[in-house]
Scaffold this motif. Sequence first.
Motif, mmCIF file in Angstrom:
data_model
loop_
_atom_site.group_PDB
_atom_site.id
_atom_site.type_symbol
_atom_site.label_atom_id
_atom_site.label_comp_id
_atom_site.label_asym_id
_atom_site.label_seq_id
_atom_site.Cartn_x
_atom_site.Cartn_y
_atom_site.Cartn_z
ATOM 1 N N THR A 235 99.100 17.121 50.744
ATOM 2 C CA THR A 235 100.360 17.745 49.255
ATOM 3 C C THR A 235 99.191 18.045 48.002
ATOM 4 N N SER A 236 97.881 17.256 48.017
ATOM 5 C CA SER A 236 97.174 17.617 47.176
ATOM 6 C C SER A 236 96.655 19.296 47.443
ATOM 7 N N LYS A 237 96.189 19.736 48.224
ATOM 8 C CA LYS A 237 95.131 20.582 48.359
ATOM 9 C C LYS A 237 96.674 21.887 48.712
ATOM 10 N N ALA A 238 97.569 21.356 48.528
ATOM 11 C CA ALA A 238 98.723 22.497 48.601
ATOM 12 C C ALA A 238 99.205 22.129 46.861
ATOM 13 N N LYS A 239 99.208 21.306 46.666
ATOM 14 C CA LYS A 239 98.965 21.921 45.276
ATOM 15 C C LYS A 239 98.062 23.130 44.671
ATOM 16 N N GLU A 240 96.882 22.465 44.959
ATOM 17 C CA GLU A 240 95.747 22.670 44.324
ATOM 18 C C GLU A 240 95.442 24.674 45.198
ATOM 19 N N GLY A 241 96.276 24.878 46.155
ATOM 20 C CA GLY A 241 95.685 26.581 46.563
ATOM 21 C C GLY A 241 97.382 26.955 45.554
ATOM 22 N N ILE A 242 98.603 26.151 45.397
ATOM 23 C CA ILE A 242 99.541 26.898 44.881
ATOM 24 C C ILE A 242 99.484 27.214 43.797
ATOM 25 N N VAL A 243 98.705 26.539 42.604
ATOM 26 C CA VAL A 243 98.535 27.080 41.033
ATOM 27 C C VAL A 243 97.868 27.950 40.970
ATOM 28 N N LYS B 180 107.743 19.611 58.913
ATOM 29 C CA LYS B 180 107.728 19.861 57.845
ATOM 30 C C LYS B 180 106.338 20.390 57.114
ATOM 31 N N LEU B 181 105.236 19.782 57.952
ATOM 32 C CA LEU B 181 104.273 20.284 57.022
ATOM 33 C C LEU B 181 103.214 21.530 57.867
ATOM 34 N N LYS B 182 103.849 22.010 58.982
ATOM 35 C CA LYS B 182 103.299 23.228 59.851
ATOM 36 C C LYS B 182 103.919 24.323 58.665
ATOM 37 N N LYS B 183 105.050 23.790 58.188
ATOM 38 C CA LYS B 183 106.190 24.760 57.269
ATOM 39 C C LYS B 183 105.642 24.911 55.646
ATOM 40 N N VAL B 184 104.728 23.416 55.579
ATOM 41 C CA VAL B 184 103.388 23.732 54.239
ATOM 42 C C VAL B 184 102.380 25.092 54.369
ATOM 43 N N PHE B 185 101.945 25.020 56.013
ATOM 44 C CA PHE B 185 100.684 25.400 56.176
ATOM 45 C C PHE B 185 101.213 27.049 55.279
ATOM 46 N N LEU B 186 102.573 27.515 56.233
ATOM 47 C CA LEU B 186 103.054 28.234 56.620
ATOM 48 C C LEU B 186 103.245 28.990 54.852
ATOM 49 N N MET B 187 103.891 28.840 54.027
ATOM 50 C CA MET B 187 104.237 28.523 53.174
ATOM 51 C C MET B 187 102.999 28.981 52.020
ATOM 52 N N VAL B 188 102.468 28.127 51.962
ATOM 53 C CA VAL B 188 101.048 28.063 51.162
ATOM 54 C C VAL B 188 100.029 29.528 51.917
ATOM 55 N N ALA B 189 100.211 29.408 52.730
ATOM 56 C CA ALA B 189 98.866 30.949 53.657
ATOM 57 C C ALA B 189 99.872 31.949 53.793
ATOM 58 N N GLY B 190 100.748 31.926 53.615
ATOM 59 C CA GLY B 190 101.962 33.121 53.768
ATOM 60 C C GLY B 190 102.348 34.000 52.229
ATOM 61 N N SER B 191 102.118 32.912 51.375
ATOM 62 C CA SER B 191 102.191 33.329 49.785
ATOM 63 C C SER B 191 100.871 33.587 49.364
ATOM 64 N N ALA B 192 99.986 33.399 50.117
ATOM 65 C CA ALA B 192 98.520 33.900 50.198
ATOM 66 C C ALA B 192 98.373 34.972 50.356
ATOM 67 N N ILE B 193 98.453 35.096 51.786
ATOM 68 C CA ILE B 193 98.244 36.550 52.417
ATOM 69 C C ILE B 193 98.831 37.574 50.805
ATOM 70 N N GLN B 194 100.297 37.333 51.386
ATOM 71 C CA GLN B 194 100.731 38.199 50.685
ATOM 72 C C GLN B 194 100.888 38.676 49.367
ATOM 73 N N LYS B 195 99.637 37.697 49.027
ATOM 74 C CA LYS B 195 99.588 38.112 47.387
ATOM 75 C C LYS B 195 98.212 38.583 46.930
#
Length: 602
Positions: free
Chosen positions: A548-556, A470-485
């Motif tokens: 959790t902390s770094k993913a939140k920082e990235g997402i927002v 699931k943590l690997k999914k966190v990276f893919l979620m954050v990085a994938g959305s960022a690359i798309q953006k």
Amino acid sequence: METINKDILRGGQFLVKETKCEDVFTPEDFSEEQQMMRDSVKEFVDREIWPKKPQFEAKDYALTEEVMRKAGELGFLGVAVPEEYDGLGMGFVSTMLTCDYFSGATGSVATAFGAHTGIGTMPITLYGTEEQKKKYVPALATGTKFGAYCLTEPGAGSDANSGKTTAALSEDGKTYKINGQKMWISNAGFAEIFIVFARIEDDKNITGFIVEYDPNNPNGITLGEEEHKLGIRSSSTRQVFFNDTEVPVENMLSERGGGFKIAMNALNVGRIKLAAACLDAQRRVITESVKYANERVQFKTPIANFGAIKAKLAEMATACYVGESGTYRAAKNIEDRIAIRQEEGNTHQEAELKGVEEYAIECSILKVKVSEDVQNCTDEGIQIFGGMGFSEETPMESAWRDARISRIYEGTNEINRMLSVGMLVKKAMKGHVNLLEPAMAVADELMGIPSFDTPDYSELFSEEKEILAKLKKVFLMVAGSAIQKFGPELEQHQQLLMAASDILIEIYMAESAILRTEKNAKRSGEASQEVQIAMAKLNLFNAIEKITSKAKEGIVSFAEGDEQRMLLMGLKRFTKYANMPNVVALRTLIADKMNAENQYCF
């Protein structure tokens, strides 16, 4: 052959493919030969270096040179050098092992050793012509001559290719004249063979040269005074000035304009070796801290019995155990990849270069993580010693000062964080790591309804492995959305890249510790690995908190409104425990084991 029987992942694939514990190498897998090498290096360090720490702290440069000569006589400087050039011709894991245990007692010797065996010797071994190797490598492998690496300039640090030093071809075409200034050159005070990088005419990339230095016939080379540094005080560090220094054309290293490639590949090797060089420093600091905590009595009890001290010792030991796990896992991957390439017909040079380059992402991950862990370890060591830790009488303050440079060496940790994600994206673009499909699958999963089934967690690490996935999914979620953006402009968003990198780092290290422990539990029984299981679980808990902390920082930083809410909900889903561990109990178990044995004992 052993390498063929394993499923060896390519560099970066750990993120999208599952690794079986049987396919990772651990420190418990050292061969008899490797154990003998480790023990002989430890014995040498305990005899020649550890008792002389006060002299190293008093800037005894001659002592560093003397220790290096003795190390050369015993073959420690030539572990990685092929036998035909008077080296031991041992594999990459043995090279790492030697670097690990040679580097723990003082940063001064660690720096001299790393600069000489790595960036001083390796570029000639891997890029030199046969004539260059025969002429220079035997002396470097045996320590009869020492090497230094002249890359950094006042205006060229992280941007290594921006150097201003020039190399001009003579009219007769027989020599190059080098002019320029290099700084922060390790071993400059006693080196006789310099790897120098200079630009020919208006070339896009710099070129490497092998430059001999004889103090009695300096050939336009002058050395600055020894630098006075925060740590690594007996490591010779000087500026080197070149004024019409003549170098024969046959001393060009590799081809014209090939210097940047040499520098980058040297850094890849240097990064993973730096991680190894930080490990025994941690072991020694932890052992000294445990001994002191057992001896120091306050309120009528040894401070080792206090929960606050136990928490520190447990976290220090856990970080070291995790660092060992990741470092030797990657080292063996590199060794196996080198062996496969040689079987396919690559030369030793080609195989080693490509083998290390394949795992450049892991090299950057390890450099960052272990260099920061050794700094934290020494800092907590001082704290456990209290006021005594601040005194030069104890080994803590020098260990803390020596540790500080490791976050700057071999590319700063900030550069390496951005490199790890950048290299992963490039590998995905080339089709070497399939990030796109897993990232799209995670995006689809976010839109779906989560499962409410209760899984079976009866096997060792079954829940932890599910969380890792699931943590690997966190990276893919954050990085994938960022690359798309952001697309190709992602590299301009450095804070986002740094956050993504921290997620990547924690995943690799947590997985490495879990796989090492699972492998050892399977062959020795879970009871024998009780404390190591506790360390793997404690580390995963810490990793989840950081991710959790770094993913939140990235997402927002890039998402808002419904998209942000969806990503944050996904993050919550992917970082949830079914059975959260009692971290206080885990720390207590770890610390009690070390307090009973009076040392780091894993």
